[in-house]
Enzyme design. Structure first.
Site, PDB file in Angstrom:
ATOM      1  N   LYS A 102       0.833  -1.203   0.000  1.00  0.00           N
ATOM      2  CA  LYS A 102       0.000   0.000   0.000  1.00  0.00           C
ATOM      3  C   LYS A 102       0.878   1.268   0.000  1.00  0.00           C
ATOM      4  CE  LYS A 102      -3.954  -2.158  -0.108  1.00  0.00           C
ATOM      5  NZ  LYS A 102      -4.002  -3.509   0.308  1.00  0.00           N
TER       6      LYS A 102
HETATM    7  C1  LIG Z   1      -5.425  -4.315   0.575  1.00  0.00           C
HETATM    8  C2  LIG Z   1      -6.882  -4.102   0.580  1.00  0.00           C
HETATM    9  C3  LIG Z   1      -7.710  -4.541   1.622  1.00  0.00           C
HETATM   10  C4  LIG Z   1      -7.213  -5.410   2.736  1.00  0.00           C
HETATM   11  O1  LIG Z   1      -6.216  -4.860   3.482  1.00  0.00           O
HETATM   12  P1  LIG Z   1      -5.483  -5.724   4.621  1.00  0.00           P
HETATM   13  O2  LIG Z   1      -4.799  -4.670   5.423  1.00  0.00           O
HETATM   14  O3  LIG Z   1      -4.552  -6.646   3.926  1.00  0.00           O
HETATM   15  O4  LIG Z   1      -6.535  -6.440   5.381  1.00  0.00           O
HETATM   16  C5  LIG Z   1      -9.046  -4.229   1.578  1.00  0.00           C
HETATM   17  N1  LIG Z   1      -9.571  -3.541   0.559  1.00  0.00           N
HETATM   18  C6  LIG Z   1      -8.839  -3.113  -0.473  1.00  0.00           C
HETATM   19  C7  LIG Z   1      -9.477  -2.341  -1.570  1.00  0.00           C
HETATM   20  C8  LIG Z   1      -7.463  -3.400  -0.507  1.00  0.00           C
HETATM   21  O5  LIG Z   1      -6.731  -3.002  -1.565  1.00  0.00           O
END
Ligand SMILES: *Cc1c(COP(=O)(O)O)cnc(C)c1O
Length: 378
Positions: free
Chosen positions: A177
């Site tokens: 992210k």
């Molecule tokens: C990465 C992501 C998640 C999940 O995030 P985690 O921290 O891995 O639980 C949820 N929604 C979207 C759109 C994502 O890109």
């Protein structure tokens, strides 16, 4: 191999981690609290709750809102599966909504209207690729129907508008992210009562945390709700505090790289279309492109890989996953399905430079030519 995304980590993160080890206090201490305060401040919010993933954050928001069996929640299908799983966690029913268009691959208000029933309680908006959903439009949609708006803001940290749409926003600090704590997440809500419920539910539903008991005369606590263990630890918060200091600058670099990609692709690969052609507030999480119908996507992926460039797909639609074909049969979302068939995500992260962007676009141009030639020959 040039990766689609890559975290920026270095000496400051290492130093922050060693300080935690030296301190002897590993979880839910002053660093977690400092991270919550700094993350809230960046988004113009009074407070936030740090958790161990965005998935946990989404679950806690829906749980805190009292959404459960018999309730329906509108969700996009062009998203990571966690968005929709959270609805199943609370026993509610996800109702898939199509995207607006291939240029605006965000949830369509018109299709959402058509899928509302008397059981609809909430809508989860995903700021796909970092591009913000239209706030006023969704607030108008939700207020006339008495629905909660939940933002899945995994792609859009660092934008002031995020977390102001409705009930709350869930963030992810997973490794790919815009900023990372390895695993991690946060909830921002402008509703202090909801945020307190979420804070308590994060830690087993206990009325005080370990740190608070250390500083208090009475070691007693009570449990007043069925909670979860969704806590963040001090190592993650320490990394998060360092990352947060760079987030705005990294988002700026992403914006500049996207502008360069757009310019080069438009001239060197005119058959490729790029969503979000109109200006829109964004954290530029990923760079999605749409391949022309005449090429075979797998050929392009293989050719890019042969040139040392990773590409990915955002996303295989959730309603077409086996679990959801079983749970929610008969769903057909023509615009989402068409978008997902042609989408390709090319590398975008703050360590990419202009010459690398040029190389990616040149590789794309030659991959398209090759695939088109192979198609013509076949
Ligand atoms: C990465 C992501 C998640 C999940 O995030 P985690 O921290 O891995 O639980 C949820 N929604 C979207 C759109 C994502 O890109």
């Amino acid at each position: 191999m040039l990766l689609v995304s890559e975290p920026v980590l270095g000496v400051p993160e290492k130093a922050a981690l060693s300080k935690v080890i030296d301190s002897g206090w590993l979880t839910m201490g002053e660093r977690v609290r400092a991270f919550e305060e700094a993350f809230a401040a960046m988004h113009g919010a009074d407070d936030c709750v740090a958790v161990n993933s965005c998935t946990a954050a989404l679950h806690l928001i829906l749980h805190g809102l009292g959404i459960g069996p018999g309730d329906e929640v509108l969700v996009p299908s062009l998203t990571f599966v966690a968005t929709v799983n959270a609805v199943l966690y609370v026993g509610a029913t996800p109702v898939f909504v199509d995207i607006e268009s291939e240029d605006v691959p965000l949830m369509s208000v018109k299709d959402a209207e058509a899928r509302c029933t008397p059981r609809t309680r909430a809508v989860i908006l995903v700021h796909f690729a970092g591009y913000l959903a239209h706030k006023e439009e969704w607030q108008a949609f939700a207020s006339v129907r008495g629905l909660y708006i939940v933002e899945d803001a995994a792609h859009a940290p660092g934008l002031k508008e995020v977390g102001t749409f409705g009930a709350g926003a869930a963030f992810s600090f997973y490794g790919n992210k815009n900023m990372t704590t390895a695993e991690g997440g946060a909830v921002i809500s402008r509703d202090p009562e909801l945020l307190e419920t979420i804070r308590q539910a994060r830690g087993h539903g206990m009325t005080t945390g370990t740190r608070q008991r250390l500083n208090s005369r009475t070691p007693q606590y009570d449990v007043t709700m069925l909670g979860f263990n969704y806590r963040m630890d001090e190592m993650r918060a320490a990394i998060g505090l360092v990352q947060l200091r760079n987030l705005q600058e990294w988002n700026d670099v992403r914006r500049i790289l996207v502008a360069l990609y757009r310019r080069l692709i438009a001239t060197r690969c005119p058959d490729i279309s790029m969503p979000f052609s109109e200006p829109r507030t964004s954290a530029y999480h990923i760079m999605p492109i749409l391949l022309p119908r005449y090429v075979n996507r797998q050929d392009v992926i293989d050719e890019m890989r042969a040139q040392g460039i990773q590409t990915t797909i955002h996303y295989s639609p959730v309603h077409q996953m086996t679990l959801y074909r079983e749970r929610c049969p008969g769903v057909h979302l023509p615009r989402t399905e068409d978008f997902a068939c042609r989408e390709l995500t090319i590398p975008l992260h703050p360590q990419i430079t202009s010459p690398v962007v040029e190389a990616v676009v040149d590789a794309l141009a030659s991959a398209l030519t090759k695939s088109a030639r192979a198609g013509a020959a076949a």
